[in-house]
Structure formats: C-alpha cells, structure tokens
Design a protein around this motif. Structure first.
Motif, PDB file in Angstrom:
ATOM      1  N   ARG A   1      20.989   4.664  -9.759  1.00 34.91           N
ATOM      2  CA  ARG A   1      20.874   4.876 -11.197  1.00 34.91           C
ATOM      3  C   ARG A   1      20.231   3.671 -11.858  1.00 34.91           C
ATOM      4  NH1 ARG A   1      26.792   6.590 -13.060  1.00 34.91           N
ATOM      5  NH2 ARG A   1      27.283   4.868 -11.631  1.00 34.91           N
TER       6      ARG A   1
ATOM      7  N   THR B   1      22.719   7.486   0.260  1.00 30.22           N
ATOM      8  CA  THR B   1      21.874   7.872  -0.874  1.00 30.22           C
ATOM      9  C   THR B   1      22.673   8.672  -1.894  1.00 30.22           C
ATOM     10  OG1 THR B   1      19.912   7.909   0.549  1.00 30.22           O
ATOM     11  CG2 THR B   1      19.765   9.073  -1.550  1.00 30.22           C
TER      12      THR B   1
ATOM     13  N   GLU C   1      11.907   9.834  -9.499  1.00 33.00           N
ATOM     14  CA  GLU C   1      13.081   9.438 -10.266  1.00 33.00           C
ATOM     15  C   GLU C   1      13.189  10.243 -11.551  1.00 33.00           C
ATOM     16  OE1 GLU C   1      16.479   7.798 -11.528  1.00 33.00           O
ATOM     17  OE2 GLU C   1      15.590   7.374  -9.575  1.00 33.00           O
TER      18      GLU C   1
ATOM     19  N   LYS D   1      23.678   7.488  -5.780  1.00 35.07           N
ATOM     20  CA  LYS D   1      23.269   8.294  -6.931  1.00 35.07           C
ATOM     21  C   LYS D   1      24.444   8.639  -7.847  1.00 35.07           C
ATOM     22  CE  LYS D   1      18.800   9.118  -6.754  1.00 35.07           C
ATOM     23  NZ  LYS D   1      17.899   8.819  -7.899  1.00 35.07           N
TER      24      LYS D   1
END
Length: 364
Positions: free
Chosen positions: A189, A56, A216, A60
């Motif tokens: 993203r 994760t 988000e 990111k």
C-alpha cells in the motif's frame, strides 16, 4: 473488482508456474544429495512455492516490519531458485560429457548458488552513478539532467531508499530531474510520506508513468504524489530550462506513442527530450522532431541470464543508441533502472542514477 480479479488471476498463474519450478529444483537437489522425498520434502516445496504469492497478499492487506522481511525473503527465494535451476540445467548438460558424483555436484551447486545469491543481493544495494555526454543542437547552454527510472518503491525499497536516491542526486547538482516510469512497485500500500524526500531535490522534477504505476492504479499513484514537488506529465509537453520536455504515459497500445506525439506541438527549432517508459519508438520520436528519448523498463535483464531474454523483446536494452533521420539525429538512452523488481538481486547489471550532460552545439 476487476483489478482484484486480475490480481488474483496473476497470483494463481504465478503460483502454478513457481510450483513447477520449485518441484524441479527440490527434486533435483534431493536426488543429488540423496535426500528422501517424504512428507517433509513436499511440505517444504509447497511452502517455498507459496511464499511469494502469500507474502504479496499479506503486504497488500497489512504491512509492517515483519511482513516486509517475509516479503523480502520470499522475493529473494525467487532469485535463488532460478540460480538453482540454472546450475541444475548446466549440470544436466555436462553430465552427458563429464561424470561428476551426485553428492559432489549437489554440494558444488549449493555453494555456487549461495555465493551468487549473496553477491547479487549486495550488488543490488549499491547505487551507482553513470555519466554520459550528449550534444543537442539549439541548446542555449549546457544542462545537467539526472534520469531516474524503475525505482520500484514498495515493500523492499521504501522511504529510506528514496531518501538515499535524493541525497545522491543532489550531490550531482542537476538542473532537471527526469523520472521515466515505475516509481512504485505495486507490492505494498502506498503512503504519501514515503515520497516526501522528493521535495528535497534541488531541481525541478518531472515524471511519466510506467507499467507498474499502471498496475498499481494511476489514481492511487497520483493521489500519493499529489502534494509532492513533482510534475506528472500525462501525454503533454512543458518547457523548462530551454528544453521542450515531452511526457508520454505508459500504454499497452503499440501506436500510442505515435498518436500522442502527432498531437503535440513540438517545435523542431527548439531542443526536446521525450520521457517514455518503454524503450521503443525511436524512429517515431525522430520523425516528431525529438532530440533525446529517455526510457527504462528493461532493468538490463536485472539478473543474468535474463538479459538475453529481454534482448529478444527489446532491441534497445541498456545504454545509448542513435537514429539518424533525414533532418535530425535522435538519441535514446535506456536506463538499467534505479531499483529492482521481484528478487532484490542484480547480476550483470547495476542500480543506476544517470547524469546526462547535455552539451550545446552541433550533434556529434
């Protein structure tokens, strides 16, 4: 900064809990298969527990084909580890009544977990269409409405999946497309090009936010959708094809739906559809004069046996429900979701595109 701290806190808590689960799974399988708990055992266990948080964080910061494969594998391990835990618990209960040799039990558990995992992954790749008919008073003509929900575009499901959804939706020739939250997953993203295929939908598109869109960051979600042919409804109502389409944002506040609906000028003489991510507030929607509420969020539990846990939190889990008010019957349809969150697996549920045929005439 606050969102970064919240994200870090979530990953830390997740890692601690997942580490405990992995220890139980690794210890249980090692015990059954007669494997020693040496340094390799603990390295493998720690690596498995850390895989999802690490994947994760990587996604990111830098996302590419390799990192997405790693993230997908780490996510799949979450589901696999839960299946292992499930079978180990069942074995622990059965062992009080039936004596099964440890090694035999370990092999059976391994085979069952592998079979269920493969089936669940393949099942999550299939996009199913569910068709339902709903009669709404005051509708001038029949309408074909497609509901999409919980698509979860991110590291696992990206532009290719969005294109597949658009292609399948266009085959249904809808008059309107309604998306009831969680367009994004929050795992990677966001880029505008990922959602460009939405422009190819042959019908007006309306969208309300869900909890993952909120996680988000709404500003980021709105940014990537700014130039996409989609109308984002933020606690507002618009009219399209003879329908009053009401969109209410996701909110943690329990009274949010009631507050928003009370401020909107919903005409009870005209048919109306409410888009609200959470499958709650059916009575509130009825009192506001709403004919049909469309929701998602539950994924129908996504993976057995989580459907039982979801049922404890949400009485409306999946499918069609009715509420008969003093002057109006209100329907609620809860979508099981068009994508998946976490493990790319489905057991006891399916990824769904819902075709809702709105029929003019008396409700029945």
């Amino acid at each position: 900064m606050r969102r970064i701290l919240q994200f870090a806190s979530f990953l830390s808590l997740f890692f601690v809990g997942f580490l405990a689960l992995n220890y139980f799974v690794f210890y249980g399988m090692a015990f059954l298969l007669g494997m020693s708990q040496n340094i390799i055992f603990y390295i493998l266990m720690f690596t498995a527990a850390a895989s999802y948080p690490v994947a994760t964080l990587i996604e990111k910061t830098v996302s590419n084909n390799l990192t997405r494969i790693f993230y997908a594998a780490a996510s799949a391990w979450m589901g696999i580890s839960f299946y292992l835990l499930f079978f180990l618990v069942i074995y622990g209960i059965l062992s009080f009544f039936v004596k099964i040799p440890h090694e035999t039990a370990g092999i059976i558990i391994g085979i069952l977990t592998l079979a269920l995992s493969i089936y669940s992954i393949v099942n999550s790749l299939l996009l199913n269409t569910k068709e339902i008919n709903i009669h709404i008073t005051g509708l001038n003509e029949d309408l074909k409405v497609v509901q999409l929900s919980d698509i979860h575009i991110g590291s696992i499901r990206n532009s290719g999946y969005m294109e597949k959804i658009v292609a399948e939706t266009n085959k249904l020739k809808p008059d309107i497309v309604l998306i009831t939250g969680d367009m994004v997953d929050g795992s990677a993203r966001l880029h505008t090009h990922t959602f460009k295929s939405i422009n190819d939908l042959d019908a007006p598109v309306f969208f309300v936010t869900g909890n993952h869109d909120f996680y988000e960051g709404l500003d980021e979600v709105f940014r990537v959708l700014k130039d996409i042919k989609i109308k984002i409804l933020c606690d507002e109502m618009v009219e399209c094809c003879g329908l009053q389409i009401v969109g209410v944002n996701y909110s943690f506040k329990k009274d949010h739906l009631k507050k928003v609906l009370s401020q909107l000028d919903i005409n009870n003489e005209k048919p109306s559809v409410l888009l609200y991510h959470l499958p709650r507030g059916l009575k509130t929607a009825n009192e506001a004069g709403v004919d049909l509420q469309l929701s998602g969020h539950t994924h129908k539990g996504q993976m057995f046996p989580f459907n039982f846990l979801v049922k404890l939190m949400f009485p409306y889990v999946k499918g069609i429900y009715e509420y008969n008010g003093a002057q109006l019957k209100t329907y609620l349809y809860v979508s099981p979701g068009t994508g998946t969150w976490g493990p790319p697996m489905r057991l006891g549920s399916k990824c769904e595109i819902t075709l809702i045929n709105l029929r003019s005439g008396v409700q029945g």
